[in-house]
Write an enzyme that holds these catalytic residues in place. Sequence first.
Site, PDB file in Angstrom:
ATOM      1  N   ASN A 187      37.941  80.502  -9.745  1.00 54.06           N
ATOM      2  CA  ASN A 187      38.287  79.081  -9.850  1.00 54.06           C
ATOM      3  C   ASN A 187      37.306  78.172  -9.113  1.00 54.06           C
ATOM      4  OD1 ASN A 187      40.331  77.060 -10.731  1.00 54.06           O
ATOM      5  ND2 ASN A 187      40.615  76.765  -8.531  1.00 54.06           N
ATOM      6  N   CYS A 210      47.841  76.796   1.037  1.00 57.93           N
ATOM      7  CA  CYS A 210      49.150  76.561   0.420  1.00 57.93           C
ATOM      8  C   CYS A 210      50.260  76.673   1.449  1.00 57.93           C
ATOM      9  CB  CYS A 210      49.389  77.533  -0.741  1.00 57.93           C
ATOM     10  SG  CYS A 210      49.364  79.274  -0.274  1.00 57.93           S
TER      11      CYS A 210
END
Length: 445
Positions: free
Chosen positions: A312, A401
């Site tokens: 990514n 996260c």
Amino acid sequence: MAQFFKAKPNRSKKLSSKLSLEVTQLDHLGAGMAEHEGKWVFIPGALPGERVQVQLIEQKKNYARAKLLQIESASAARITPPCPHYAECGGCDMQHLSLESQREFKSQALENILARSTGVGSDALENPLIADGWHYRRRARLATLLDKDTQQLQLGFRAEASKAVVPISQCPVLAKALSDLIAPLAIVLNRLKGKQRLGHVELIEADNGRFLVLRITAPLVAADRKQLQAFAEEHKISLLFVDNEGELEYLHGEARLPRYQLEQGKLSLAFAPGNFIQVNGVINQAMVQQAMDWLDIQPGERVLDLFCGVGNFSLPLASRGAEVVGVEGVTEMVLQARSNAADNGFETLRFFGADLSADLSTEPWLGKIDKLLLDPARAGAYESLKWLKKMKPTRVLYVSCNPASLARDAVLLLDAGYKLTRLGLVDMFPQTHHSEAMALFELAK
């Protein structure tokens, strides 16, 4: 007055009488906090400024937990949750708070937890990355549960802290086209003779079409396969089976993996069912762009991308002329990242598999680099950062996260001579307390 769903009481715990409390703030998980008899009481569903009626369900030495019974006076930020399943479903936990207030809470929580650990104030805080708060999820996994009495297959999400499945007919945070599939899908699954052989269901909206992935524990009979194929044809979706060994079978549609694009369509990344990707496609694109801007990649720089997934960040880094090495702990994603690099023409982009919580001293990729990017799971990157002295990057970009693990790891970076220069909320999961964050650390001169 608002009335709330009442969970079955836990008979092993002595419940208190009803209390009326003033909520003054939210904790980092989005629960309301009120003081009572010298300790904090945590009340999921309550908001600051509200007077609420509660019942204590757990008491500890320094805190207590309570069940929200009624709201006696509501906050101006409270809204009516639009989802009919919100009271029971464990997927979202902040639909009762306006979206603007959700983001204020998340930004403040991020700033506070970093300030407590690092002493860094609001000077480093940037504008948050935000997008639409509804129908943003491009991927979801739904659970199935066969009721032994009625023989009805329930399709939905797990209730909070439970194995029970809450049947749903729609999901307002799921991409609209996927949400619209849930009700008709539940009907067709309940018509199958072999519905007891079904496991979870994965719905994916990719840039190359919509995908339905059914986990099966045993092969389905021909009549069941025919019904599912007709459903896939009617709804124009690709239908795949995945068995106990993880093998894929394409029942309907072209034999292809779902893909998503980055860099205004210049890059295309494939991923297999089970591979991790960011579920909010719009925010992911903004996050990748911000990462590239903050790192200020120059052609020829050596960049290490840890916890790289299917590439990514690695592929956008390579597209800027950097010499990139990606490292990932899941073998299947390492192989997919290599395939993505080849598909996009990056012959020098290298990927390695490694346990990033283990001893890395003998890894061939560990050495002097110019810049470091990390995108770890909730546990953070503490063990990997212990090798900073051997890597000596001038900039470290940390995508997190879990603000708690970011705060812990930030202390290690500061102790190693780095300064936190930029910090920003990434609102990847609206309507929940979960948030991503991006932090840039620069080596002090």
